[in-house]
Scaffold this motif. Structure first.
Motif, PDB file in Angstrom:
ATOM      1  N   ARG A 291       0.825  -1.220   0.000  1.00  0.00           N
ATOM      2  CA  ARG A 291       0.000   0.000   0.000  1.00  0.00           C
ATOM      3  C   ARG A 291       0.856   1.265   0.000  1.00  0.00           C
ATOM      4  O   ARG A 291       0.354   2.353  -0.281  1.00  0.00           O
ATOM      5  N   SER A 304      -1.536 -11.005 -15.058  1.00  0.00           N
ATOM      6  CA  SER A 304      -2.008 -11.483 -13.745  1.00  0.00           C
ATOM      7  C   SER A 304      -0.850 -11.717 -12.789  1.00  0.00           C
ATOM      8  O   SER A 304      -0.948 -12.551 -11.892  1.00  0.00           O
ATOM      9  N   SER A 306       1.576 -11.049  -9.617  1.00  0.00           N
ATOM     10  CA  SER A 306       1.170 -10.669  -8.260  1.00  0.00           C
ATOM     11  C   SER A 306       1.237  -9.157  -8.068  1.00  0.00           C
ATOM     12  O   SER A 306       0.379  -8.575  -7.389  1.00  0.00           O
ATOM     13  N   VAL A 309      -1.772  -7.541  -9.860  1.00  0.00           N
ATOM     14  CA  VAL A 309      -3.001  -7.842  -9.117  1.00  0.00           C
ATOM     15  C   VAL A 309      -3.089  -6.975  -7.868  1.00  0.00           C
ATOM     16  O   VAL A 309      -4.139  -6.390  -7.561  1.00  0.00           O
ATOM     17  N   LYS A 310      -1.994  -6.861  -7.134  1.00  0.00           N
ATOM     18  CA  LYS A 310      -1.990  -6.040  -5.921  1.00  0.00           C
ATOM     19  C   LYS A 310      -2.189  -4.558  -6.252  1.00  0.00           C
ATOM     20  O   LYS A 310      -2.853  -3.837  -5.505  1.00  0.00           O
ATOM     21  N   ARG A 312      -3.971  -3.340  -8.595  1.00  0.00           N
ATOM     22  CA  ARG A 312      -5.415  -3.151  -8.804  1.00  0.00           C
ATOM     23  C   ARG A 312      -6.126  -3.085  -7.458  1.00  0.00           C
ATOM     24  O   ARG A 312      -7.015  -2.260  -7.238  1.00  0.00           O
ATOM     25  N   GLN A 313      -5.757  -3.993  -6.547  1.00  0.00           N
ATOM     26  CA  GLN A 313      -6.416  -4.047  -5.238  1.00  0.00           C
ATOM     27  C   GLN A 313      -6.173  -2.780  -4.427  1.00  0.00           C
ATOM     28  O   GLN A 313      -7.071  -2.252  -3.776  1.00  0.00           O
ATOM     29  N   PHE A 314      -4.929  -2.263  -4.480  1.00  0.00           N
ATOM     30  CA  PHE A 314      -4.554  -1.116  -3.657  1.00  0.00           C
ATOM     31  C   PHE A 314      -4.827   0.220  -4.347  1.00  0.00           C
ATOM     32  O   PHE A 314      -4.721   1.279  -3.716  1.00  0.00           O
TER      33      PHE A 314
END
Length: 337
Positions: A291, A304, A306, A309-310, A312-314
C-alpha cells in the motif's frame, strides 16, 4: 563563464571520505541495446582532486555493423583494422583499476563495459561509479537539461567533437573537476553507486542482465540474468533511499525523490539499467508491492502477475516503461525540512 573553483576547497577541508582517484570514461557503441558493442573508448585518469594525470583512447572492432555512423562517425572500414575488445581489455582495465568510474549517464557506460568484459571472460576492475548527471543534481546546478553540452557550457568548456569518445571524455573531465571541488567546498556527499560485474555471458536470444537474480526459464537454458537456469545468484543490495516517501504518484505531475517504484514484467531497457536510473534519480526501487508503493511500472497492465493484481487491489498508479522513462528526465527534489 568558467567557474573558478581552484581554491574552493583547501587541503585541510577536503573530505577525507572522497575517493583517491577517478577514471572519466566515455564509450561509443553500435547502439543502446544489451547486445550492442563498444566501438571506441576513452579514459581520462584524474587524481583525488580532479587533476588530469593522463588519457587514453582506442577504437574497437565490434565484429558487426557499426550502427549509427551519422552519430559517432566510425565506419566499418575505419573499424576493420581496430583491435578486438579482448585485445584491449587488459590495458583498459589498467586505466580503470582502483578508481571510481565517472561518466555522463554512468549506468549506460558501465553496463556496456561490464558486458564486454563478460564476453571476454573477464571482470572489469570497477567497484564504484559516479554519474555526473546525479552530481549536477546534488549541486543544484542551473542547467536547462542534463545533456553533456549543457554541463560543459555551464563551466565554459568548449566541446570540439561531440560523440567522439576522446573529446567527450576530455569535456567531461574538465567539467567534473570544478563539480568535484564545489562538492568538496560544500560538504556534498558524492552520489557513488556500487558496480557489480557481470560474471557470465550468453549470446543467446535471452540476453543477460547485469546483477539480476536468476529465476525465469529461457529456451537457451539460461536465466534472464545470463546464468544457467537453476543456478544461484546473490540478491543485489542497494543503498537505502535517503529520502522519505512523499506518497503516490499523481498523473500529470512529476515524480518526486523518495517515491517507491516497483517493476513488473519484461522491459525493453535492461531491468537493472532501468532500476539504476531510478536509484540515481533519488527513487526507492521496491522489490515487492504494498500500500506504500507510489507507482508500478509495467508494459503489460492486463497481466495477472502478483504485483499487477496487488496494484489493482490497492489502487496503485500504473504506467508503462516509456512514460516512466520520460518522467525520469525531471524528478522533483525531495522536500527540504
Amino acid at each position: 563563464m568558467l567557474e573558478d573553483l581552484t581554491t574552493a576547497a583547501s587541503p585541510a577541508s577536503w573530505p577525507a571520505a572522497y575517493p583517491q582517484g577517478y577514471a572519466v570514461v566515455d564509450v561509443e557503441t553500435t547502439g543502446l541495446a544489451r547486445d550492442d558493442r563498444i566501438i571506441s573508448a576513452a579514459v581520462y585518469r584524474l587524481d583525488a582532486r580532479g587533476e588530469v594525470e593522463d588519457h587514453w583512447y582506442t577504437m574497437v572492432n565490434p565484429e558487426r555493423d557499426p550502427g549509427p555512423v551519422w552519430i559517432h562517425g566510425l565506419t566499418s572500414d575505419m573499424l576493420e583494422g581496430a583491435p578486438l575488445f579482448q585485445d584491449i581489455a587488459e590495458e583498459f582495465a589498467d586505466r580503470l583499476a582502483d578508481r571510481v568510474l565517472v561518466a555522463h549517464n554512468a549506468v549506460f557506460d558501465w553496463s556496456m563495459i561490464a558486458r564486454e568484459y563478460a564476453r571476454a571472460e573477464r571482470e572489469a576492475p570497477v567497484r564504484q561509479r559516479l554519474c555526473t548527471i546525479a552530481l549536477a543534481k546534488e549541486l543544484n546546478l542551473p542547467l536547462p537539461n542534463h545533456k553533456l553540452e549543457s554541463l560543459a557550457a555551464h563551466f565554459g568548456v568548449v566541446q570540439q567533437r561531440a560523440h567522439h569518445a576522446l573529446d567527450d571524455a576530455r569535456v567531461l573531465a574538465e567539467a567534473f573537476r570544478p563539480s568535484l571541488r564545489a562538492a568538496a567546498r560544500d560538504g556534498v556527499r558524492l552520489p557513488l553507486l556500487e558496480c557489480r560485474p557481470l560474471k557470465e555471458w550468453s549470446d543467446s536470444a535471452a540476453a543477460p542482465r547485469i546483477g539480476r537474480q536468476s529465476g525465469g526459464y529461457s529456451p537457451s537454458g539460461y536465466s534472464s540474468g545470463g546464468y544457467p537456469s537453476g543456478s544461484w545468484r546473490p540478491s543485489r543490495k542497494r543503498p537505502a533511499c535517503p529520502y522519505p516517501n512523499p506518497g503516490r504518484y499523481e498523473e500529470g505531475k512529476p515524480l518526486k525523490q523518495g517515491m517507491r517504484v516497483a517493476f513488473s514484467g519484461d522491459t525493453s531497457v535492461d531491468r537493472e539499467l532501468l532500476e539504476d536510473r531510478a536509484v540515481e534519480a533519488g527513487l526507492h526501487v521496491a522489490t515487492s508491492l504494498s500500500r506504500l508503493t507510489s507507482l508500478l511500472v509495467t508494459n503489460d497492465p492486463d497481466s495477472s502477475t502478483s504485483k499487477v493484481v496487488k496494484a489493482r487491489q490497492f489502487g496503485t498508479p500504473v504506467i508503462d516503461e516509456a512514460a516512466f522513462g520520460q518522467l525520469l528526465r525531471d524528478v522533483e527534489p525531495a522536500s527540504q525540512k
